[in-house]
Each structure stands twice: as structure tokens, then as C-alpha cells.
Write a protein that holds these residues in place. Structure first.
Motif, PDB file in Angstrom:
ATOM      1  N   THR A 183       0.852  -1.181   0.000  1.00 12.78           N
ATOM      2  CA  THR A 183       0.000   0.000   0.000  1.00 12.78           C
ATOM      3  C   THR A 183       0.889   1.232   0.000  1.00 12.78           C
ATOM      4  O   THR A 183       1.965   1.233   0.612  1.00 12.78           O
ATOM      5  N   ASN A 184       0.444   2.260  -0.721  1.00 17.61           N
ATOM      6  CA  ASN A 184       1.277   3.438  -0.958  1.00 17.61           C
ATOM      7  C   ASN A 184       0.377   4.669  -1.017  1.00 17.61           C
ATOM      8  O   ASN A 184      -0.703   4.617  -1.593  1.00 17.61           O
ATOM      9  N   PRO A 185       0.822   5.805  -0.456  1.00 22.64           N
ATOM     10  CA  PRO A 185      -0.032   7.003  -0.465  1.00 22.64           C
ATOM     11  C   PRO A 185      -0.212   7.620  -1.836  1.00 22.64           C
ATOM     12  O   PRO A 185      -1.113   8.457  -2.030  1.00 22.64           O
ATOM     13  N   GLY A 186       0.625   7.246  -2.808  1.00 25.70           N
ATOM     14  CA  GLY A 186       0.531   7.854  -4.122  1.00 25.70           C
ATOM     15  C   GLY A 186       1.358   9.122  -4.202  1.00 25.70           C
ATOM     16  O   GLY A 186       2.139   9.442  -3.308  1.00 25.70           O
ATOM     17  N   MET A 187       1.162   9.895  -5.266  1.00 24.39           N
ATOM     18  CA  MET A 187       1.992  11.055  -5.533  1.00 24.39           C
ATOM     19  C   MET A 187       1.346  12.377  -5.131  1.00 24.39           C
ATOM     20  O   MET A 187       2.001  13.424  -5.178  1.00 24.39           O
ATOM     21  N   VAL A 188       0.070  12.353  -4.745  1.00 17.59           N
ATOM     22  CA  VAL A 188      -0.660  13.587  -4.481  1.00 17.59           C
ATOM     23  C   VAL A 188      -1.141  13.683  -3.037  1.00 17.59           C
ATOM     24  O   VAL A 188      -1.012  14.734  -2.399  1.00 17.59           O
ATOM     25  N   ARG A 189      -1.686  12.598  -2.520  1.00 17.78           N
ATOM     26  CA  ARG A 189      -2.272  12.607  -1.176  1.00 17.78           C
ATOM     27  C   ARG A 189      -1.189  12.681  -0.106  1.00 17.78           C
ATOM     28  O   ARG A 189      -0.117  12.076  -0.243  1.00 17.78           O
ATOM     29  N   SER A 190      -1.503  13.412   0.982  1.00 22.90           N
ATOM     30  CA  SER A 190      -0.520  13.580   2.053  1.00 22.90           C
ATOM     31  C   SER A 190      -0.495  12.401   3.006  1.00 22.90           C
ATOM     32  O   SER A 190       0.485  12.197   3.724  1.00 22.90           O
ATOM     33  N   HIS A 191      -1.582  11.630   3.047  1.00 25.76           N
ATOM     34  CA  HIS A 191      -1.586  10.449   3.912  1.00 25.76           C
ATOM     35  C   HIS A 191      -2.384   9.335   3.240  1.00 25.76           C
ATOM     36  O   HIS A 191      -3.084   9.563   2.245  1.00 25.76           O
ATOM     37  N   ASN A 192      -2.259   8.153   3.775  1.00 25.17           N
ATOM     38  CA  ASN A 192      -2.825   6.953   3.160  1.00 25.17           C
ATOM     39  C   ASN A 192      -4.083   6.527   3.905  1.00 25.17           C
ATOM     40  O   ASN A 192      -4.026   6.184   5.082  1.00 25.17           O
ATOM     41  N   GLU A 193      -5.221   6.530   3.206  1.00 24.66           N
ATOM     42  CA  GLU A 193      -6.491   6.120   3.809  1.00 24.66           C
ATOM     43  C   GLU A 193      -6.872   4.684   3.457  1.00 24.66           C
ATOM     44  O   GLU A 193      -7.935   4.219   3.842  1.00 24.66           O
ATOM     45  N   ASP A 194      -6.007   3.985   2.723  1.00 24.96           N
ATOM     46  CA  ASP A 194      -6.220   2.565   2.439  1.00 24.96           C
ATOM     47  C   ASP A 194      -5.714   1.725   3.615  1.00 24.96           C
ATOM     48  O   ASP A 194      -4.766   2.111   4.301  1.00 24.96           O
ATOM     49  N   SER A 195      -6.336   0.581   3.821  1.00 24.70           N
ATOM     50  CA  SER A 195      -5.856  -0.387   4.805  1.00 24.70           C
ATOM     51  C   SER A 195      -5.915  -1.778   4.181  1.00 24.70           C
ATOM     52  O   SER A 195      -6.878  -2.105   3.479  1.00 24.70           O
ATOM     53  N   VAL A 196      -4.878  -2.574   4.416  1.00 21.15           N
ATOM     54  CA  VAL A 196      -4.832  -3.940   3.897  1.00 21.15           C
ATOM     55  C   VAL A 196      -4.346  -4.879   4.991  1.00 21.15           C
ATOM     56  O   VAL A 196      -3.575  -4.497   5.867  1.00 21.15           O
ATOM     57  N   THR A 197      -4.824  -6.109   4.924  1.00 19.46           N
ATOM     58  CA  THR A 197      -4.314  -7.135   5.831  1.00 19.46           C
ATOM     59  C   THR A 197      -4.591  -8.503   5.219  1.00 19.46           C
ATOM     60  O   THR A 197      -5.442  -8.637   4.329  1.00 19.46           O
ATOM     61  N   TYR A 198      -3.853  -9.502   5.682  1.00 16.00           N
ATOM     62  CA  TYR A 198      -4.171 -10.872   5.300  1.00 16.00           C
ATOM     63  C   TYR A 198      -3.758 -11.816   6.421  1.00 16.00           C
ATOM     64  O   TYR A 198      -2.907 -11.490   7.251  1.00 16.00           O
ATOM     65  N   ASP A 199      -4.405 -12.958   6.453  1.00 18.81           N
ATOM     66  CA  ASP A 199      -4.140 -13.992   7.444  1.00 18.81           C
ATOM     67  C   ASP A 199      -3.952 -15.298   6.692  1.00 18.81           C
ATOM     68  O   ASP A 199      -4.919 -15.960   6.311  1.00 18.81           O
ATOM     69  N   ALA A 200      -2.698 -15.654   6.445  1.00 22.51           N
ATOM     70  CA  ALA A 200      -2.390 -16.830   5.636  1.00 22.51           C
ATOM     71  C   ALA A 200      -2.863 -18.122   6.285  1.00 22.51           C
ATOM     72  O   ALA A 200      -3.146 -19.098   5.593  1.00 22.51           O
ATOM     73  N   GLU A 201      -2.946 -18.126   7.609  1.00 18.78           N
ATOM     74  CA  GLU A 201      -3.341 -19.339   8.321  1.00 18.78           C
ATOM     75  C   GLU A 201      -4.776 -19.752   8.010  1.00 18.78           C
ATOM     76  O   GLU A 201      -5.106 -20.933   8.036  1.00 18.78           O
ATOM     77  N   ILE A 202      -5.644 -18.782   7.716  1.00 18.92           N
ATOM     78  CA  ILE A 202      -7.047 -19.107   7.434  1.00 18.92           C
ATOM     79  C   ILE A 202      -7.449 -18.736   6.009  1.00 18.92           C
ATOM     80  O   ILE A 202      -8.601 -18.911   5.616  1.00 18.92           O
TER      81      ILE A 202
END
Length: 274
Positions: free
Chosen positions: A13-32
Motif C-alpha cells: 500500500t502506498n499514499p501515491g503522488m498527491v495525497r498527504s496520507h494513506n487512507e487505504d488499509s490492507v491485511t491478510y491472514d495466511a493461516e485461514i
């Protein structure tokens, strides 16, 4: 094969070139076999709060409810538990975000899109709300699995605008369904059969608004044996093309089969039927 061994998962995940902060959220759980991506919206840091709540609720609640249970088992309604968990916990996340926005003025109006997938029994259950997407690369075929909940998609479906003209539209970011805006939400859910070699891409619109589907598919085709590099390259392409929004990707490659183990009665019946 255990699910954690059957799947390769990477995320960026990356804020991009324009936005001052990142409003995306990502996660994963490989066990399940769970992956979750959310693209928040709202003033100040409210979008980041909304997306954070969404991924936290999904990841913690699904893991908790799968302790001692399997996603292919049927619930009281006859639906597979995996589908029920995604639907119920998207709704739970929705209510958590809605209540936070109602009780804290600085979070008023916040919400988030979401796309989440649970892999089990050689299948994947997919739930989404808004315009965060899932794509699939199978062999030479790259295609979208989800359909955006957006004004633009409704215009395309209604024949009011062509797909070619839609690429130039200024209405790309107007979603018709989001998590946390109202006290209830209806996620769209589907279950797909998976094949060994499939690659699934979950992304925020910061990717597909900046990079054409054909180019996304070509990148995955060329770099399918190096998922970390593929994720890096996709984010870089979005930023090279302007990076007007936060950009997030999750890649899942199916390396082996992960069918559900048969119980003793099913094994006995299969033996007699063979």
C-alpha cells in the motif's frame, strides 16, 4: 495441502503522488486464507479510521469464529460458514464505523469501500462493497471478478456511456454503496472455484483508475512467478501515471489444491462408491 502452504500472498500500500496520507488499509491472514482491502473516505484522518476499523473487524472476527469450525461447514440457514462470516462481519464493521461517526464529530460522514476474500475447499468466497475490486488471472485470461457499486458502472449498465468513454469520466469515484455511511449495508457475495496457477488481485481504485486493465493483466502475466515484484511494479505504474490517489494491492497465487478433508462418514461412503 494446508491453506497456508497452498497460497502465496503479498501486499503493498502506498499514499501515491498527491495525497498527504494513506487512507487505504490492507491485511491478510495466511493461516485461514483471508485477505482484506479497504479504501477509506472522509475528511482529515477519518477515511483512515474507517478503513482501519473495517480490516480489523474482518480479520479478528473471522479468525475467532473459525476456531473450532471450518468455512465449508453449513450454518443453521444451510449457507456455508465462509459466506456467512464475510456477510455478517462486513455488516458488523459497517455498524462499528457508523456508530463511531455518529458519536465523534471529527469522524462524521466517514466510510470505506471493502473487498475481502476467504479461500477454502478449492474455492474462494468474495465479498465487496463499493469500487475496490478483485481481478483474476487464469492462464492468458485476465478479468474482473467484482462489479463496482458506482454511478459510473450504473451508467455503463444502463447504456448511457460506453466503457471507452467511462475511462475519461470525472464520475469515477462516486460510489453508490459504502461501508459505514448508513446503519446497514448489503455486501455483494459470490463463491468461485479456484484452479492451481490462478492469481487473484485485490486493489483500491488508486490502481485501476491510473492503470488500464490490459496493462495490469500484462504486468501480472509477465511477473506471475515473482509476486513481490509484481506488486511493486503495479504500485509503481499507478504512481508513474500520476498517482492521484492512494494505491493498494493484494496478490494471491494458488500454488496447490486445498480441498476440505473428508470426515469419517464421507470417507466410508466414498470408499463404497469407488
Amino acid at each position: 495441502m494446508e491453506i497456508k502452504d497452498a497460497l502465496e500472498i503479498v501486499s503493498q500500500t502506498n499514499p501515491g503522488m498527491v495525497r498527504s496520507h494513506n487512507e487505504d488499509s490492507v491485511t491478510y491472514d495466511a493461516e485461514i486464507g483471508l485477505v482484506v482491502l479497504a479504501d477509506g473516505m472522509g475528511g482529515y484522518n477519518a477515511g483512515e479510521v474507517a478503513s482501519g476499523i473495517a480490516v480489523s473487524v474482518l480479520s479478528s472476527e473471522v479468525r475467532h469464529h473459525l476456531e473450532g469450525a471450518r468455512p465449508e461447514q453449513l450454518d443453521d440457514s444451510g449457507e456455508e460458514l465462509g459466506m456467512t462470516l464475510l456477510r455478517d462481519n462486513v455488516k458488523k464493521a459497517n455498524l462499528s464505523i457508523f456508530r463511531a461517526a455518529q458519536s465523534q464529530p471529527q469522524y462524521a460522514g466517514m466510510g470505506t469501500t471493502i473487498v475481502t476474500a476467504l479461500f477454502y475447499d478449492d474455492r474462494v468466497a468474495v465479498a465487496h462493497v463499493g469500487d475496490s475490486r478483485m481481478y483474476r488471472l487464469r492462464g492468458d485470461t485476465f478479468e474482473a471478478v467484482t462489479r463496482d457499486h458506482s454511478l459510473l458502472q450504473e451508467q455503463i449498465d444502463g447504456g448511457l456511456i460506453s466503457k471507452e468513454d467511462a475511462r475519461l469520466s470525472k464520475n469515477k469515484n462516486l460510489v453508490t454503496r459504502a461501508v459505514g455511511i448508513d446503519d446497514d449495508v448489503v455486501p455483494e457475495i459470490q463463491v468461485l472455484e479456484v484452479q492451481v496457477g490462478d492469481i487473484y488481485l485485490l486493489c483500491s481504485d488508486g490502481l485501476n483508475d491510473m492503470v488500464e486493465d490490459e496493462d495490469i493483466g500484462m504486468t501480472l502475466q509477465m511477473l506471475q512467478n515473482n509476486l513481490p515484484l509484481a506488486a511493486t511494479q503495479l504500485v509503481q505504474q499507478a504512481n508513474d501515471n500520476g498517482g492521484r490517489d492512494n494505491v493498494s494491492v493484494i496478490l494471491v497465487k494458488v500454488k496447490g489444491r486445498f480441498s476440505a478433508p473428508l470426515g469419517w462418514w464421507a470417507k466410508l461412503r466414498a470408499w463404497f462408491e469407488s
